[in-house]
Design a protein around this motif. Structure first.
Motif, mmCIF file in Angstrom:
data_model
loop_
_atom_site.group_PDB
_atom_site.id
_atom_site.type_symbol
_atom_site.label_atom_id
_atom_site.label_comp_id
_atom_site.label_asym_id
_atom_site.label_seq_id
_atom_site.Cartn_x
_atom_site.Cartn_y
_atom_site.Cartn_z
ATOM 1 N N ASP A 277 0.878 -1.255 0.026
ATOM 2 C CA ASP A 277 -0.046 0.073 -0.096
ATOM 3 C C ASP A 277 0.841 1.392 -0.086
ATOM 4 O O ASP A 277 0.228 2.350 -0.337
ATOM 5 C CB ASP A 277 -1.071 0.087 1.334
ATOM 6 C CG ASP A 277 -1.861 -1.167 1.141
ATOM 7 O OD1 ASP A 277 -2.681 -1.219 -0.007
ATOM 8 O OD2 ASP A 277 -2.254 -1.918 2.086
ATOM 9 N N ILE A 278 2.262 0.938 0.108
ATOM 10 C CA ILE A 278 3.076 2.353 0.057
ATOM 11 C C ILE A 278 2.980 2.840 -1.209
ATOM 12 O O ILE A 278 3.186 4.451 -1.210
ATOM 13 C CB ILE A 278 4.644 1.909 0.377
ATOM 14 C CG1 ILE A 278 5.294 3.235 0.896
ATOM 15 C CG2 ILE A 278 5.175 1.069 -0.561
ATOM 16 C CD1 ILE A 278 4.731 3.874 2.237
ATOM 17 N N ASN A 279 2.653 2.230 -2.299
ATOM 18 C CA ASN A 279 2.772 2.876 -3.612
ATOM 19 C C ASN A 279 1.555 3.814 -3.750
ATOM 20 O O ASN A 279 1.895 4.999 -4.264
ATOM 21 C CB ASN A 279 2.566 1.748 -4.553
ATOM 22 C CG ASN A 279 3.587 0.737 -4.784
ATOM 23 O OD1 ASN A 279 4.695 1.117 -4.498
ATOM 24 N ND2 ASN A 279 3.137 -0.682 -4.822
ATOM 25 N N TRP A 280 0.395 3.660 -3.406
ATOM 26 C CA TRP A 280 -0.515 4.595 -3.520
ATOM 27 C C TRP A 280 -0.555 5.611 -2.389
ATOM 28 O O TRP A 280 -1.288 6.819 -2.595
ATOM 29 C CB TRP A 280 -2.003 3.872 -3.627
ATOM 30 C CG TRP A 280 -2.578 3.138 -2.462
ATOM 31 C CD1 TRP A 280 -2.336 1.934 -2.269
ATOM 32 C CD2 TRP A 280 -3.394 3.768 -1.298
ATOM 33 N NE1 TRP A 280 -3.164 1.683 -0.951
ATOM 34 C CE2 TRP A 280 -3.424 2.727 -0.544
ATOM 35 C CE3 TRP A 280 -3.688 5.109 -0.995
ATOM 36 C CZ2 TRP A 280 -4.167 2.954 0.638
ATOM 37 C CZ3 TRP A 280 -4.402 5.276 0.104
ATOM 38 C CH2 TRP A 280 -4.589 4.422 0.575
ATOM 39 N N LYS A 281 -0.155 5.109 -1.273
ATOM 40 C CA LYS A 281 -0.079 6.074 -0.199
ATOM 41 C C LYS A 281 0.789 7.269 -0.249
ATOM 42 O O LYS A 281 0.776 8.525 0.166
ATOM 43 C CB LYS A 281 0.292 5.634 1.350
ATOM 44 C CG LYS A 281 -1.163 4.831 1.700
ATOM 45 C CD LYS A 281 -0.873 4.283 3.007
ATOM 46 C CE LYS A 281 -2.271 3.697 3.677
ATOM 47 N NZ LYS A 281 -2.201 3.326 5.091
ATOM 48 N N MET A 282 2.001 6.954 -1.103
ATOM 49 C CA MET A 282 2.996 8.130 -1.383
ATOM 50 C C MET A 282 2.281 8.748 -2.688
ATOM 51 O O MET A 282 2.890 10.081 -2.660
ATOM 52 C CB MET A 282 4.167 7.491 -1.843
ATOM 53 C CG MET A 282 5.213 6.690 -0.786
ATOM 54 S SD MET A 282 6.605 6.119 -1.503
ATOM 55 C CE MET A 282 7.447 7.522 -2.106
ATOM 56 N N GLY A 283 1.671 8.196 -3.429
ATOM 57 C CA GLY A 283 0.742 9.158 -4.494
ATOM 58 C C GLY A 283 1.886 9.281 -5.562
ATOM 59 O O GLY A 283 2.912 8.849 -5.603
ATOM 60 N N PRO A 284 1.252 10.299 -6.673
ATOM 61 C CA PRO A 284 2.104 10.384 -7.830
ATOM 62 C C PRO A 284 3.641 11.412 -7.478
ATOM 63 O O PRO A 284 3.151 12.185 -6.608
ATOM 64 C CB PRO A 284 1.107 11.371 -8.619
ATOM 65 C CG PRO A 284 0.076 11.766 -7.950
ATOM 66 C CD PRO A 284 0.112 10.730 -6.582
#
Length: 345
Positions: A277-284
């Motif tokens: 979930d770190i991918n979407w939590k860091m965002g673009p």
């Protein structure tokens, strides 16, 4: 060698009970929300025990079993010409004089039974008031309604305000009934505000004015005369209401996370704390490869998360903060703010 028995220290027995420091059991007292010790069941007032149970179904079940036992005991001894003390008699548990001192029986002494002569003195105490309701025969708590009285009964108070107003419109005393309903609504508003201000437990969502006219509340009637319990979180159903909603198969429970209305924001959802979930939590990332500082919630700078209407959805506060960040649509639906299925795992 002389046989000398060594002294072995035995710790005191452990008493698990809902009564905390007011527990009457002998031993080391440990608070347990599901249990009520035998001493408290016998000596504390049932109304007081219900208040301490805070809507816990297991504890309320134990209290109910004890009341049933007392009813049986009462019938047995009265068949032999003896009578319970008024503070032991379940018939008097709802009397106003009884409620004014709920802990009067909070001692380690047992009440004695009464002879017929002593019972005459007990009969001087006011009996429980006859059930009544301001709606009279229109009250659907039982077939044929109730005796008309000055106040709204607990059964009708569990109905939605829309249902109460509709019922008042069809009644000849509609104006007076609406005044009573307005007064009850004002009472709940004051109670809710005081609880929020003082940090006390919250009203059940069925009684919280915040949800009074929402669709789910307008359609829900627990069909029960028991009073709602308080809850830990605002927007949460007490154990009674949640059980009744499940029994009735209410469709709006699909919009609830267990007994709480709505769902946690995806940034607060405990199920979305996996390494992936770190991918979407860091965002673009921007052109330099840095994430936008306004993407992930910062409790020092951003508003507290609210509840979302759907699972895997952003709360309104987080949606307002992130929806205009470039690349938002890669992770979330741009209209509803729900996390794309590919990131849900």
């Amino acid at each position: 060698m002389s046989a000398v028995s060594e002294f072995i220290f035995k710790p005191p027995p452990i008493v698990e009970c809902i009564a905390r420091a007011r527990c009457l059991g002998i031993g080391k007292k440990i608070h347990h929300p599901d249990k009520c010790c035998v001493s408290c069941l016998k000596r504390h007032d049932p109304q007081q025990l219900r208040a301490w149970a805070s809507g816990n179904t297991s504890a309320l079940s134990l209290i109910g079993e004890e009341l049933d036992r007392k009813e049986t005991y009462k019938s047995n001894i009265e068949a032999h010409g003896r009578y319970l003390c008024a503070f032991e008699d379940p018939t008097y548990q709802h009397c106003r004089w009884r409620e004014s001192d709920l802990n009067l029986r909070g001692t380690r002494l047992d009440c004695t039974t009464l002879s017929p002569d002593q019972r005459r003195l007990r009969m001087m105490l006011a009996p429980p008031p006859r059930p009544h309701c301001a709606f009279g025969t229109a009250c659907d708590s039982k077939l044929g309604g109730q005796v008309k009285g000055p106040s709204i009964c607990s059964w009708c108070k569990n109905m939605s305000f829309q249902a109460l107003y509709s019922q008042a419109d069809a009644n000849a005393d509609g104006r007076q009934l609406k005044r009573l309903i307005d007064g009850y609504m004002h009472q709940l508003e004051q109670d809710s505000d005081e609880r929020i201000r003082k940090g006390w437990s919250y009203l059940c969502a069925c009684k919280d004015p915040e949800y009074s006219f929402q669709t789910w509340r307008r359609d829900f009637n627990p069909h029960d005369s028991r009073v709602c319990g308080t809850v830990r979180h605002r927007g949460q159903l007490c154990a009674r209401c949640y059980t009744k909603a499940q029994e009735q198969g209410c469709n709006w429970l699909e919009e609830c996370d267990g007994d709480r209305l709505g769902f946690p924001c995806v940034f607060e959802d405990a199920r979305l704390r996996r390494p992936t979930d770190i991918n979407w939590k860091m965002g673009p990332m921007d052109e330099q490869g840095y994430p936008d500082p306004n993407w992930e919630k910062d409790i020092r700078r951003h508003e507290r998360c609210g509840r979302a209407r759907r699972r895997y959805q952003l709360c309104q506060s987080c949606f307002n903060r992130t929806c205009e960040i470039r690349g938002f649509g890669r992770f979330f639906d741009t209209e509803w703010g729900t996390l794309h299925e590919g990131f849900r795992g």
